[in-house]
Design an enzyme around this catalytic site. Structure first.
Site, short mmCIF file in Angstrom:
data_model
loop_
_atom_site.label_atom_id
_atom_site.label_comp_id
_atom_site.label_asym_id
_atom_site.label_seq_id
_atom_site.Cartn_x
_atom_site.Cartn_y
_atom_site.Cartn_z
N ASP B 93 0.86 -1.18 0.00
CA ASP B 93 0.00 0.00 0.00
C ASP B 93 0.90 1.24 0.00
O ASP B 93 2.13 1.14 0.05
CB ASP B 93 -0.99 -0.04 1.17
CG ASP B 93 -0.31 -0.02 2.52
OD1 ASP B 93 0.90 0.27 2.60
OD2 ASP B 93 -0.99 -0.31 3.53
N SER B 94 0.28 2.41 -0.05
CA SER B 94 1.07 3.64 -0.24
C SER B 94 1.49 4.26 1.08
O SER B 94 2.31 5.17 1.09
CB SER B 94 0.24 4.65 -1.01
OG SER B 94 -0.82 5.13 -0.18
N GLY B 95 0.92 3.79 2.17
CA GLY B 95 1.19 4.40 3.46
C GLY B 95 0.17 5.45 3.85
O GLY B 95 0.02 5.76 5.03
N GLY B 96 -0.55 5.97 2.87
CA GLY B 96 -1.47 7.08 3.15
C GLY B 96 -2.55 6.72 4.15
O GLY B 96 -2.80 7.44 5.13
N ASP B 147 -2.51 8.18 -1.70
CA ASP B 147 -3.82 8.84 -1.71
C ASP B 147 -4.24 9.22 -0.30
O ASP B 147 -3.53 8.95 0.67
CB ASP B 147 -4.87 7.94 -2.35
CG ASP B 147 -5.20 6.71 -1.49
OD1 ASP B 147 -4.39 6.37 -0.60
OD2 ASP B 147 -6.24 6.09 -1.72
N GLN B 190 -11.50 7.13 -5.60
CA GLN B 190 -12.10 7.62 -4.37
C GLN B 190 -13.48 8.21 -4.68
O GLN B 190 -13.99 8.00 -5.78
CB GLN B 190 -11.17 8.65 -3.69
CG GLN B 190 -9.87 8.05 -3.16
CD GLN B 190 -10.09 7.14 -1.94
OE1 GLN B 190 -11.19 7.04 -1.40
NE2 GLN B 190 -9.02 6.44 -1.54
N GLY B 217 -11.46 3.81 -0.25
CA GLY B 217 -12.41 4.59 0.53
C GLY B 217 -13.65 3.84 0.94
O GLY B 217 -14.63 4.44 1.40
N ASP B 267 -7.80 -7.58 0.18
CA ASP B 267 -6.88 -7.87 1.30
C ASP B 267 -7.60 -7.51 2.59
O ASP B 267 -8.48 -6.64 2.59
CB ASP B 267 -5.61 -7.01 1.22
CG ASP B 267 -5.88 -5.59 1.68
OD1 ASP B 267 -6.45 -4.79 0.90
OD2 ASP B 267 -5.59 -5.27 2.86
N CYS B 305 -11.84 -29.29 6.18
CA CYS B 305 -10.71 -28.38 5.95
C CYS B 305 -9.40 -29.16 5.97
O CYS B 305 -9.21 -30.09 6.74
CB CYS B 305 -10.70 -27.30 7.02
SG CYS B 305 -9.31 -26.15 6.88
N CYS B 307 -6.34 -27.84 6.59
CA CYS B 307 -5.25 -27.18 7.33
C CYS B 307 -4.81 -28.03 8.52
O CYS B 307 -5.55 -28.91 8.98
CB CYS B 307 -5.69 -25.78 7.79
SG CYS B 307 -6.56 -25.79 9.36
N CYS B 310 -7.16 -28.38 11.56
CA CYS B 310 -8.31 -29.28 11.39
C CYS B 310 -7.90 -30.73 11.20
O CYS B 310 -8.63 -31.64 11.60
CB CYS B 310 -9.15 -28.81 10.20
SG CYS B 310 -9.98 -27.24 10.50
N HIS B 336 -5.59 -21.85 9.94
CA HIS B 336 -6.93 -22.26 9.52
C HIS B 336 -7.67 -21.13 8.81
O HIS B 336 -8.28 -21.34 7.75
CB HIS B 336 -7.76 -22.74 10.71
CG HIS B 336 -9.19 -22.91 10.33
ND1 HIS B 336 -9.66 -24.03 9.68
CD2 HIS B 336 -10.25 -22.05 10.40
CE1 HIS B 336 -10.94 -23.87 9.40
NE2 HIS B 336 -11.33 -22.68 9.83
#
Lengths: 376, 376
Positions: B93-96, B147, B190, B217, B267, B305, B307, B310, B336
């Site tokens: 990400d941009s940090g904004g 942004d 945005q 946003g 994400d 599952c 994993c 499980c 999991h």
């Protein structure tokens, strides 16, 4: 795979012994280091990762497990191996030592000890009979006698009284354990640093008869020199044809010195606990990863180590995640420390087999004396 | 393996899109969920374990990494992939956004934003140019424009002003990014919940031209209904032939709803953060492992599952290690949750390919409505 518990001695170099303990859950190569899985987990490790370091056996703590989640619950769930997903052997301590170090409002009598849980204040009783029952419910492969042990220094009267109580409890443990093929019961020698009491204790244990014998009551504040002095004679008092287990030891140089004196098995929280506090064991001694000298260092902790922390990460990364208090810090450093300990045991086993244990010890101390690699 | 960054659309079912993003570091199957590796680690996970769940790409946070260990240090150490031992693609990400949510004493101007670190109070400046430089130093594969975004609700004037500033910053980001073959720069739409501003923002971004487009946003307090209302039109304003990324989303039902509305990438910290607080995602909804109903339950979290949590452990064990605050609790539950999220994405990809995405959505909601398995 054998259905019996059996110690096979494969070699000896000086007093250092090479062997294997056959158990229904697999062989334990000795000298063996047992990682500690206090509350049904080796902290910060997946059990398959513990196995990958070369550990053949874990230690579980009766005191912690009886309080939470309780031995009865673990039994209902199929036993400790299944509960914690570790199919190799497990040794459990008796709970006695940790009651004395962790519990509150302890009351010690001939019968046993009553105490309050450090978790919720609930009241509990441990006796030789109850300890045997708990360790049976857990499904432990190697069960330890319920004993009592004074912190050192202590006066001779206190040490003798405590040792003799432990020997009476050893007989009660033996009686309560009964006949359980494939499972072993170990006696615990007590007597502090007093040679005559160690002799008396060993004689009492041999009279009862056990599958293995622990040297107890050391690593409780006496220092390495005093411990080694005691180990110069105490293991020799125990049967030659049974495994000898030094409880709660220790630092890498403690371990090498103990093996040199005829010890076959050890356990300690040091590699796991240190992994969570940023203290790292290497061939060149101890590295504190939080030290700023590592912040820009692209080199691994130990270029010869096969663990993921050393194969995949720089000291700079390990420094960063320690400072950022990320869980992967404890995960990687614990893994490394356990790998270091198991590699140390393998190195000793190889040296005993080759008859070069003296050389091994010399190299071990020489490498540590060199200290960590120079900063860049 | 391609040396170029390229989005290939493989199919569509309704508005739901199936595709693959080719990058020099490997393919990203879309719809894709990106686990968050804030400080150069996906908390409580080894990177190889993250990959084993099916994740093709991670997200790294510019704000955290610029403060510690710093982008310059990571660059000296060979870049973020090498630093954290993750060789697949990384989006930063941009940090904004995180300056606005985490930093202290922020000051926003046309030029950028100055702030004090939440770690040590040190003063820093982020501008579009500096954000591009940091993301280049990190070695990010997908770079996000710098942004600014207001929390919702906000009035139209504030939203318009912020959006237009972000569009000027998008142009400056594009100019500063330059020409970096194999690396991508994504613009961020945005405009809050205002359709006309979303249109204006999309037009501005398309005019500049990017390798992908994010819907920014959202997931900032507006609620799922308002978010879905916006997603009913906002993604359609973005180019058909480029990936569309919905930032910071979300819960499983948010994710399914977003894919249904034409989103390709997402994400969220939810699966990892929840894994550390005992909240577990399953096909049948959310399970709180700390609940006493699990204390004696020998069954897995989810029998379907794959994993380790499980496959190898009971709910009783997971309950125990959570209560005992053992690190393996966060390790297993995070694993999991990430497996659940990746299985969800794979299920959606399969359904889009088969033209059965409507059925998938119906089954998804029906299974969740059933709730967790009955207590024993």
């Amino acid at each position: 795979m054998t259905r019996r518990f059996e110690f096979e001695k494969l070699g000896q170099d000086g007093k250092a012994r090479l062997g294997v303990i056959h158990t229904p859950r697999g062989d334990i190569r000795t000298p063996a280091f047992m990682p500690v899985g206090t509350a049904a987990t080796v902290k910060a490790m997946m059990p398959e990762s513990v196995a990958s370091t070369g550990a053949d056996i874990l230690l579980g703590n009766t005191y912690h497990l009886m309080l939470r989640p309780t031995a009865e619950r673990i039994d209902r769930l199929g036993g400790l191996h299944r509960f914690m997903n570790w199919q190799k052997p497990i040794l459990t301590d008796s709970g006695g030592f940790q009651v004395m170090s962790l519990a509150q409002l302890r009351k010690l009598t001939e019968e046993g000890v009553t105490f309050k849980s450090h978790i919720d204040g609930s009241k509990h009783t441990l006796t030789p009979e109850r300890s045997m029952e708990i360790q049976r419910l857990l499904g432990s492969d190697i069960v330890m006698c319920f004993d009592e042990c004074p912190a050192l220094p202590a006066d001779r009267d206190r040490i003798a009284e405590s040792m003799r109580l432990s020997m009476r409890w050893a007989q009660r443990s033996r009686d309560a354990f009964g006949d359980r093929p494939g499972h072993a019961l170990f006696g615990i020698q007590q007597g502090g640093l007093e040679r005559d009491f160690r002799e008396e204790s060993a004689a009492a244990l041999k009279q009862i008869g056990f599958d293995g014998y622990a040297v107890g009551g050391l690593a409780v504040g006496e220092g390495q020199e005093a411990m080694f002095d005691c180990l110069d004679y105490a293991p020799d008092m125990l049967p030659e044809d049974k495994p000898r287990y030094l409880m709660g030891v220790g630092k890498p140089d403690d371990i090498v010195g103990a093996v040199a004196r005829g010890i076959d098995m050890m356990d300690c929280v040091l590699p796991t606990r240190s992994g969570r506090t940023g203290q790292v064991f290497t061939r060149h001694g101890v590295v504190n990863i939080k030290n700023a000298r590592h912040a820009d260092d692209p080199r691994p902790l130990d270029e010869h180590c096969s663990c993921p922390a050393c194969r995949n990460y720089s000291r700079a990364y390990l420094h960063h995640v320690f400072r950022a208090q990320e869980m992967i810090s404890g995960m990687l450093l614990t893994w490394h420390n356990l790998q270091y300990y198991q590699d140390l045991m393998q190195g000793m086993r190889d040296a005993i087999a080759a008859g070069t244990f003296d050389d091994f010890q010399r190299d071990f101390h020489a490498q540590r004396a060199e200290g960590d690699i120079e900063p860049l």
